[in-house]
Design an enzyme around this catalytic site. Sequence first.
Site, PDB file in Angstrom:
ATOM      1  N   ARG A 192      -7.811  -0.897  -6.630  1.00  9.01           N
ATOM      2  CA  ARG A 192      -8.085   0.224  -5.712  1.00  9.01           C
ATOM      3  C   ARG A 192      -8.310   1.506  -6.511  1.00  9.01           C
ATOM      4  O   ARG A 192      -7.589   1.774  -7.473  1.00  9.01           O
ATOM      5  CB  ARG A 192      -6.920   0.411  -4.716  1.00  9.01           C
ATOM      6  CG  ARG A 192      -6.741  -0.831  -3.825  1.00  9.01           C
ATOM      7  CD  ARG A 192      -5.872  -0.533  -2.630  1.00  9.01           C
ATOM      8  NE  ARG A 192      -6.556   0.329  -1.690  1.00  9.01           N
ATOM      9  CZ  ARG A 192      -5.922   0.990  -0.705  1.00  9.01           C
ATOM     10  NH1 ARG A 192      -4.608   0.907  -0.580  1.00  9.01           N
ATOM     11  NH2 ARG A 192      -6.611   1.742   0.132  1.00  9.01           N
ATOM     12  N   GLN A 235      -1.816   1.869  10.149  1.00  7.13           N
ATOM     13  CA  GLN A 235      -0.533   1.957   9.436  1.00  7.13           C
ATOM     14  C   GLN A 235       0.491   2.774  10.225  1.00  7.13           C
ATOM     15  O   GLN A 235       1.688   2.525  10.123  1.00  7.13           O
ATOM     16  CB  GLN A 235      -0.737   2.593   8.050  1.00  7.13           C
ATOM     17  CG  GLN A 235      -1.491   1.727   7.058  1.00  7.13           C
ATOM     18  CD  GLN A 235      -2.992   1.988   7.090  1.00  7.13           C
ATOM     19  OE1 GLN A 235      -3.512   2.510   8.078  1.00  7.13           O
ATOM     20  NE2 GLN A 235      -3.689   1.614   6.039  1.00  7.13           N
ATOM     21  N   ASP A 266      -2.406  10.318  -1.872  1.00  6.45           N
ATOM     22  CA  ASP A 266      -2.695   9.287  -2.864  1.00  6.45           C
ATOM     23  C   ASP A 266      -3.045   9.889  -4.216  1.00  6.45           C
ATOM     24  O   ASP A 266      -2.947   9.227  -5.243  1.00  6.45           O
ATOM     25  CB  ASP A 266      -3.812   8.381  -2.368  1.00  6.45           C
ATOM     26  CG  ASP A 266      -3.332   7.563  -1.187  1.00  6.45           C
ATOM     27  OD1 ASP A 266      -3.245   8.127  -0.075  1.00  6.45           O
ATOM     28  OD2 ASP A 266      -2.979   6.386  -1.389  1.00  6.45           O
ATOM     29  N   ALA A 287       0.670   5.135  -2.238  1.00  6.80           N
ATOM     30  CA  ALA A 287       0.478   5.422  -3.659  1.00  6.80           C
ATOM     31  C   ALA A 287       1.688   5.054  -4.526  1.00  6.80           C
ATOM     32  O   ALA A 287       1.538   4.329  -5.514  1.00  6.80           O
ATOM     33  CB  ALA A 287       0.080   6.884  -3.832  1.00  6.80           C
ATOM     34  N   ASN A 328      -5.850  11.867   0.745  1.00  3.69           N
ATOM     35  CA  ASN A 328      -4.898  11.042   1.496  1.00  3.69           C
ATOM     36  C   ASN A 328      -5.699  10.233   2.512  1.00  3.69           C
ATOM     37  O   ASN A 328      -6.918  10.389   2.644  1.00  3.69           O
ATOM     38  CB  ASN A 328      -3.828  11.925   2.172  1.00  3.69           C
ATOM     39  CG  ASN A 328      -2.684  11.109   2.755  1.00  3.69           C
ATOM     40  OD1 ASN A 328      -2.208  10.148   2.123  1.00  3.69           O
ATOM     41  ND2 ASN A 328      -2.238  11.434   3.947  1.00  3.69           N
ATOM     42  N   LYS A 329      -5.019   9.373   3.214  1.00  5.20           N
ATOM     43  CA  LYS A 329      -5.636   8.491   4.209  1.00  5.20           C
ATOM     44  C   LYS A 329      -6.670   9.218   5.059  1.00  5.20           C
ATOM     45  O   LYS A 329      -6.428  10.347   5.480  1.00  5.20           O
ATOM     46  CB  LYS A 329      -4.517   7.921   5.088  1.00  5.20           C
ATOM     47  CG  LYS A 329      -4.949   6.990   6.199  1.00  5.20           C
ATOM     48  CD  LYS A 329      -5.784   5.820   5.723  1.00  5.20           C
ATOM     49  CE  LYS A 329      -5.119   5.015   4.624  1.00  5.20           C
ATOM     50  NZ  LYS A 329      -6.085   4.109   3.937  1.00  5.20           N
ATOM     51  N   ARG A 357       0.859  -1.193   0.000  1.00  2.00           N
ATOM     52  CA  ARG A 357       0.000   0.000   0.000  1.00  2.00           C
ATOM     53  C   ARG A 357       0.884   1.228   0.000  1.00  2.00           C
ATOM     54  O   ARG A 357       2.099   1.145   0.140  1.00  2.00           O
ATOM     55  CB  ARG A 357      -1.022  -0.008   1.143  1.00  2.00           C
ATOM     56  CG  ARG A 357      -0.683  -0.688   2.424  1.00  2.00           C
ATOM     57  CD  ARG A 357       0.435  -0.084   3.197  1.00  2.00           C
ATOM     58  NE  ARG A 357       0.242   1.337   3.435  1.00  2.00           N
ATOM     59  CZ  ARG A 357       1.221   2.187   3.697  1.00  2.00           C
ATOM     60  NH1 ARG A 357       2.501   1.780   3.746  1.00  2.00           N
ATOM     61  NH2 ARG A 357       0.990   3.463   3.908  1.00  2.00           N
TER      62      ARG A 357
END
Lengths: 342, 342
Positions: free
Chosen positions: A87, A194, A235, A46, A245-246, A44
């Site tokens: 994804r 993460q 990402d 990007a 992003n996350k 995982r």
Amino acid sequence: MKTIEWKNGKVILIDQTKLPLKEEYIVTDDYQRVAEAIKILSVRGAPAIGVAAAYAVALAAMKSQAKSTKDFLDELGEAIKLIGATRPTAVNLFWALERMKEKASANSHLAVSRLKRVLKEEADLIAAEELEMSKKMGDYGAELIADGDNVLTHCNAGALATVDYGTALAVIRSAHNQGKKIHVYADETRPLLQGARLTTWELMRENIPVTLICDNMAGHFMSLGKVDKIVVGADRVAANGDIANKIGTYSVAVLAKEHNIPFYVAVPVTTIDISIPDGSHIPIEERESHEVTGFGGSQVATEGVTVANPAFDVTPNRYITAIITDKGVLKPPYDKAIARLF
Amino acid sequence: MKTIEWKNGKVILIDQTKLPLKEEYIVTDDYQRVAEAIKILSVRGAPAIGVAAAYAVALAAMKSQAKSTKDFLDELGEAIKLIGATRPTAVNLFWALERMKEKASANSHLAVSRLKRVLKEEADLIAAEELEMSKKMGDYGAELIADGDNVLTHCNAGALATVDYGTALAVIRSAHNQGKKIHVYADETRPLLQGARLTTWELMRENIPVTLICDNMAGHFMSLGKVDKIVVGADRVAANGDIANKIGTYSVAVLAKEHNIPFYVAVPVTTIDISIPDGSHIPIEERESHEVTGFGGSQVATEGVTVANPAFDVTPNRYITAIITDKGVLKPPYDKAIARLF
């Protein structure tokens, strides 16, 4: 440490769902296995997804039994479609697949065996370029970090999110390597942790001081004046500098603004998607509810509860102090700065 | 459902560390067991801690072998000291202990056996008053909630945080009981997941629609316009209206301000501590690191990582739209509104 490698006709991926408790590797010559690894987050981040996708295409090419270039390209197209469906948010996936596809098209005059080699070499090139970008981002970004800074980061934008070195963590690594005393606050980053699992693991291996906090503690430490800078990855970056992003990044950005703390985003230019005018057009992946209701196989929430689980959020450009890229540091207005890059 | 009850000389507490997977009760006539239950969060939530503490004092009184009132009061003082050392932030704990102590002093002319009965009745009274306060808070607060509202809450300020009915969730219950269609977003509330475990459990039992989200998703849903109101409880309110509540409350408040969403705090007046001028004087409990490094009983973070684990944060009064109490809804300036109450 390399997150992704090609060795003896196989792709080697460190299995990030097992870290930090176990250091296991996925070793495969099957492109579908790599696609699966992207889907379930064994790999995982990007840039790492982009490189894994390129190598998956190379594996598909190697395995092909096609005799004619036309059959070969058809097969390759099918593989690319399957890899692309893993994804939706990280643009590097589509960028890498498009580049592999174009390389194949541009060399469609070659014999199949020769074309296979060209594609494998292109994937190697993408991997090498990403690594080079990470180092450049680190060097540009380190200029923004002062000796003694407490830097907060969200999720893992580290070596594990790239081929090596990282994006946000590249900035921290470079600053650390320059001898600056940096202390990192790592948001644990629910639901898949993460930050707790990967960022702490990476930083502790290199003896960079890190304190793990829950996502909901970031504002508290900002209010106490304990956070000097924030650096995250992304990402996808839209043409106007909005980023996806996350999940949780947006909240950190709003809190940063409230406390006048610089909020930096570190991305290779491959994460910038100029086809998208702003963040509202970035597709946000919704993941399964069990990621939120439990962890590591154990259920914690009330049985049958309704759950929302968006994997990303959008941070509008007005919250971003600067975007650190391998081509230099971009400042607002981002639409102009990004247009100049492309 | 009652969170705390006195029955046949024993205190009955629902064990909140076991919910929602198991509905287990602690049944004890030992005040030290109740103190332990407060310490390990088997009972939690400021009003519930206060009532549990009052009953713990009553248990200590009942068990006493003292012949003279002086010996009895000395013993009681020791018990009160031990109970008061369990948790530092929620003021209801100290308020309830002080009230029990004063009741004993005021009745020190009575024989020990009579004094025991007086103390048990005082604890009953505290419990009954807290329940009454919850209902009043609910009714006052429901006026602020509109039909169709999406209400976000953090942690558990529900029946489980009180004797019954709740503080923030009392507001939601009353609005729901008035026939207003309410949908609740429950922040899971790391590290101990009171939102995921307790708030969802309570609301689902009463068929109040609830969606569980991770703490870091709250800002995302606010940015999408999906949150109309925010209601939380508090563990202590200072004389100027600053509040201490579960870690993460401050971040929610900052996000609410950024999105112009009303941010309400629901507390019984017993949670207001006029001896403290502002939030900076509220002691913040730091809890053990394993709460953060683990998840649902299993270790998830990197072994040996440094952790910060403040259990509460302070939200300054400027982020608070109104404070809902059992004596009515307080509006800024809070110093004056609170002074008028006392």
